[in-house]
Design a protein around this motif. Structure first.
Motif, PDB file in Angstrom:
ATOM      1  N   ALA A 131       0.873  -1.206   0.026  1.00 55.96           N
ATOM      2  CA  ALA A 131      -0.011   0.286  -0.028  1.00 55.96           C
ATOM      3  C   ALA A 131       0.888   1.408   0.066  1.00 55.96           C
ATOM      4  O   ALA A 131       0.347   2.554  -0.363  1.00 55.96           O
ATOM      5  CB  ALA A 131      -1.021   0.106   1.319  1.00 55.96           C
ATOM      6  N   TYR A 132       2.044   1.028   0.296  1.00 57.69           N
ATOM      7  CA  TYR A 132       2.980   2.323   0.277  1.00 57.69           C
ATOM      8  C   TYR A 132       3.690   2.553  -1.124  1.00 57.69           C
ATOM      9  O   TYR A 132       4.270   3.825  -1.021  1.00 57.69           O
ATOM     10  CB  TYR A 132       4.221   1.961   1.335  1.00 57.69           C
ATOM     11  CG  TYR A 132       3.841   2.008   2.693  1.00 57.69           C
ATOM     12  CD1 TYR A 132       3.772   3.170   3.680  1.00 57.69           C
ATOM     13  CD2 TYR A 132       3.216   0.823   3.302  1.00 57.69           C
ATOM     14  CE1 TYR A 132       3.273   2.993   4.927  1.00 57.69           C
ATOM     15  CE2 TYR A 132       2.956   0.716   4.822  1.00 57.69           C
ATOM     16  CZ  TYR A 132       2.860   1.833   5.364  1.00 57.69           C
ATOM     17  OH  TYR A 132       2.648   1.528   6.636  1.00 57.69           O
ATOM     18  N   THR A 191       8.924  -2.911  -0.703  1.00 63.13           N
ATOM     19  CA  THR A 191       8.319  -4.222  -0.810  1.00 63.13           C
ATOM     20  C   THR A 191       9.388  -5.447  -0.916  1.00 63.13           C
ATOM     21  O   THR A 191       9.280  -6.373  -0.592  1.00 63.13           O
ATOM     22  CB  THR A 191       7.357  -4.559  -2.320  1.00 63.13           C
ATOM     23  OG1 THR A 191       6.602  -3.432  -2.067  1.00 63.13           O
ATOM     24  CG2 THR A 191       6.878  -5.432  -2.321  1.00 63.13           C
ATOM     25  N   ALA A 192      10.570  -5.147  -1.876  1.00 59.88           N
ATOM     26  CA  ALA A 192      11.714  -5.971  -1.797  1.00 59.88           C
ATOM     27  C   ALA A 192      12.278  -6.389  -0.552  1.00 59.88           C
ATOM     28  O   ALA A 192      12.361  -7.610  -0.481  1.00 59.88           O
ATOM     29  CB  ALA A 192      12.594  -5.380  -3.095  1.00 59.88           C
ATOM     30  N   LEU A 193      12.509  -5.413   0.228  1.00 64.25           N
ATOM     31  CA  LEU A 193      13.067  -5.667   1.657  1.00 64.25           C
ATOM     32  C   LEU A 193      12.313  -6.419   2.490  1.00 64.25           C
ATOM     33  O   LEU A 193      12.639  -7.532   2.972  1.00 64.25           O
ATOM     34  CB  LEU A 193      13.191  -4.250   2.342  1.00 64.25           C
ATOM     35  CG  LEU A 193      14.420  -3.507   1.805  1.00 64.25           C
ATOM     36  CD1 LEU A 193      14.405  -1.918   2.521  1.00 64.25           C
ATOM     37  CD2 LEU A 193      15.621  -3.957   1.769  1.00 64.25           C
ATOM     38  N   VAL A 194      10.954  -6.369   2.578  1.00 66.55           N
ATOM     39  CA  VAL A 194       9.988  -7.026   3.332  1.00 66.55           C
ATOM     40  C   VAL A 194      10.084  -8.585   2.849  1.00 66.55           C
ATOM     41  O   VAL A 194      10.085  -9.592   3.547  1.00 66.55           O
ATOM     42  CB  VAL A 194       8.685  -6.583   3.295  1.00 66.55           C
ATOM     43  CG1 VAL A 194       7.543  -7.454   3.929  1.00 66.55           C
ATOM     44  CG2 VAL A 194       8.646  -5.187   3.974  1.00 66.55           C
ATOM     45  N   GLU A 195       9.759  -8.627   1.436  1.00 65.69           N
ATOM     46  CA  GLU A 195       9.914 -10.315   0.936  1.00 65.69           C
ATOM     47  C   GLU A 195      11.260 -10.874   1.134  1.00 65.69           C
ATOM     48  O   GLU A 195      11.073 -11.842   1.437  1.00 65.69           O
ATOM     49  CB  GLU A 195       9.676  -9.991  -0.639  1.00 65.69           C
ATOM     50  CG  GLU A 195       8.261  -9.584  -1.104  1.00 65.69           C
ATOM     51  CD  GLU A 195       7.938  -9.380  -2.487  1.00 65.69           C
ATOM     52  OE1 GLU A 195       8.921  -9.622  -3.299  1.00 65.69           O
ATOM     53  OE2 GLU A 195       7.036  -9.246  -2.972  1.00 65.69           O
ATOM     54  N   GLN A 196      12.060 -10.010   1.088  1.00 61.53           N
ATOM     55  CA  GLN A 196      13.649 -10.594   1.576  1.00 61.53           C
ATOM     56  C   GLN A 196      13.562 -11.160   2.821  1.00 61.53           C
ATOM     57  O   GLN A 196      14.056 -12.225   3.261  1.00 61.53           O
ATOM     58  CB  GLN A 196      14.668  -9.904   1.302  1.00 61.53           C
ATOM     59  CG  GLN A 196      15.003  -9.545  -0.442  1.00 61.53           C
ATOM     60  CD  GLN A 196      15.995  -8.247  -0.441  1.00 61.53           C
ATOM     61  OE1 GLN A 196      16.681  -7.645   0.353  1.00 61.53           O
ATOM     62  NE2 GLN A 196      16.053  -7.835  -1.721  1.00 61.53           N
ATOM     63  N   ALA A 197      13.123 -10.211   3.726  1.00 55.94           N
ATOM     64  CA  ALA A 197      12.973 -10.543   5.399  1.00 55.94           C
ATOM     65  C   ALA A 197      12.236 -11.930   5.422  1.00 55.94           C
ATOM     66  O   ALA A 197      12.469 -12.739   6.162  1.00 55.94           O
ATOM     67  CB  ALA A 197      12.558  -9.515   6.087  1.00 55.94           C
TER      68      ALA A 197
END
Length: 476
Positions: free
Chosen positions: A57-58, A64-70
């Motif tokens: 949503a941001y 998005t890439a950082l969250v998916e990597q985490a």
């Protein structure tokens, strides 16, 4: 310890077991009462925001890439996933203990005997010298008849425990997603502060040059340059401190995303932040289905109740069937023998002297069940408190950003006007510096408010139960 009972006493034992089971405490109903709505001033729009992947949503591809990597590489997520695989295997082993058990055993022996002294016998079927071979096999089974449906109860308890650990896994994923977004926004906030500090140092440098020129023209006192030079030194020192803080925050982001060995230069913490998206409309009752920790606590009750029922069934007698099959063959000089056999047996056992121990274990399980119910109630209250607090705080943050945005624009215009008047000799340096300091102060407050609003929006998304596919478990 179990003591074997004769068949005539089985009925009496069953009656004793029934009385004991009837005395077993049943879990009380959990209190799930919640207000009908959150006490927010501005109702959030329903929107189409997907809480499952709220970070999209941001509209920030890097976030998005950082969250998916985490979610894929973070050690805590991997540990929770391994724990889930472990508990699944344990559940299967627990249920299989109520299935028939037995192993096939094969054995063989060859003996070569040579008579060294004494009398040699060559009687058919009996010889003291020669080769003798023996082989045998057996398959014995033990099967406890599950007349009280212990297996079904154990299966339900195992599934509840798997659900509990699975929701713990989802809660870990949601936590890591929120922590990654929060750390990323903090890094961007520091990047903005660093850019502001560098801009302040640049402005102080321009003011110093302006003051030196006015002193040279005899329009200002020499003390003006000393004052500006002191402020410039403070600005440069602030730049150094913010650079260190930013590097430390970038390292925290790399660790969350499982990229700890990479240099911090691989991350792009742009000195800008967007507006915090409004959290979607939600009701307090939605937390019971959306929050993974609430679902985890509810599964914990089901698991504890299953263990409680199994503990109560320990007072009942058990019937074990033990069929078996065997075969053997013996060969020796002048003699060969081969046999086979089958058997079937059974036993009934009933706890007698172990009843006090079983009662104590049942009381322990009753207490654990009550703890599970209480933990569920506490989790619900915590979820409501976190959700409402985050929503109310997000509303306040958004209003604060709007106010400071207007105030920062006005303060900047005031500073630019004061700087122009000072350059023309219409005002003194003190007035100019005061205007600049006022602008920088409002600017710093605006940056802090923007970052806080973003971080609060992350808290709100997580508090409402975002970050995991709740709908996938809706039918369970």
């Amino acid at each position: 310890m179990r003591d074997t009972l004769s068949v005539p006493r089985v009925l009496a034992v069953l009656m004793l077991g029934a009385v004991t089971l009837g005395a077993c405490a049943t879990p009380r109903a959990a209190d799930t009462t919640l207000p009908t709505a959150f006490e927010t001033r501005d109702p959030a729009p329903a929107g189409a925001l997907a809480l499952d992947t709220w970070w999209t949503a941001y509209d920030d591809p890097e976030l998005t890439a950082l969250v998916e990597q985490a979610l894929a590489r973070n050690p805590d997520v991997r540990t929770a996933r391994a724990r889930l695989e472990e508990i699944r295997s344990q559940g299967a082993a627990t249920v299989l203990q109520y299935a028939p058990r037995g192993d096939a055993v094969l054995s063989g022996r060859r003996t070569d005997t040579e008579q060294l002294s004494g009398t040699q016998f060559n009687i058919p079927g009996f010889s003291t010298s020669g080769v003798a071979e023996q082989a045998s096999g057996a398959f014995n089974v033990s099967w406890e008849l599950d007349s009280l449906a212990r297996g079904a109860i154990a299966l339900g308890a195992a599934r509840a425990e798997i659900d509990r650990v699975r929701f713990a896994y989802e809660a870990t994923r949601a936590q890591i997603a929120a922590a990654t977004a929060d750390a990323s926004f903090q890094a961007r906030g520091l990047s903005i502060q660093l850019a502001d500090a560098r801009e302040t140092a640049r402005i102080q440098g321009e003011l110093l040059a302006l003051a030196e020129r006015r002193v040279a023209e005899g329009l200002a006192a020499a003390s003006d340059t000393d004052r500006v030079a002191g402020d410039l030194a403070q600005s440069r020192a602030q730049v150094e401190g913010l650079e260190a803080q930013l590097q430390a925050q970038l390292r925290a982001v790399l660790i969350l995303t499982g990229r700890a060995v990479e240099p911090t230069a691989n991350l792009n913490a742009a000195p800008q932040v967007g507006a915090a998206p409004p959290a979607p409309a939600s009701l307090p009752s939605d937390l019971l289905q959306r929050r993974p920790d609430v679902r985890q606590a509810e599964a914990g009750i089901r698991s504890a109740v299953g263990q409680q029922r199994l503990a109560a069934l320990e007072f009942f007698p058990s019937l074990v069937l033990s069929p078996g099959f065997g075969w053997s063959r013996t060969e020796q000089p002048g003699f060969t023998s081969e046999t086979q056999n089958w058997s079937i047996g059974g036993s009934i056992s009933q706890p007698i002297l172990s009843i006090p121990r079983l009662l104590a274990q049942l009381k322990v399980q009753n207490a654990r069940t009550e703890q599970a119910v209480t933990a569920y109630e506490r989790t619900i209250l915590t979820a409501f408190q976190e959700a409402e607090g985050a929503l109310v705080g997000l509303e306040a943050d958004r209003r604060r950003v709007a106010l400071l945005t207007d105030g920062e624009a006005r303060a900047q215009r005031a500073y630019e006007a004061a700087k122009t008047r000072y350059a023309r000799g219409l005002t003194d340096l003190s007035t100019t510096l005061s205007a600049e300091q006022a602008w920088r102060a409002v600017r710093a407050q605006l940056t802090a408010a923007q970052v806080q609003a973003l971080r609060r929006s992350v808290q709100a998304m997580k508090a409402l139960g975002g970050g995991w596919p709740a709908q996938a478990y809706a039918a369970r």
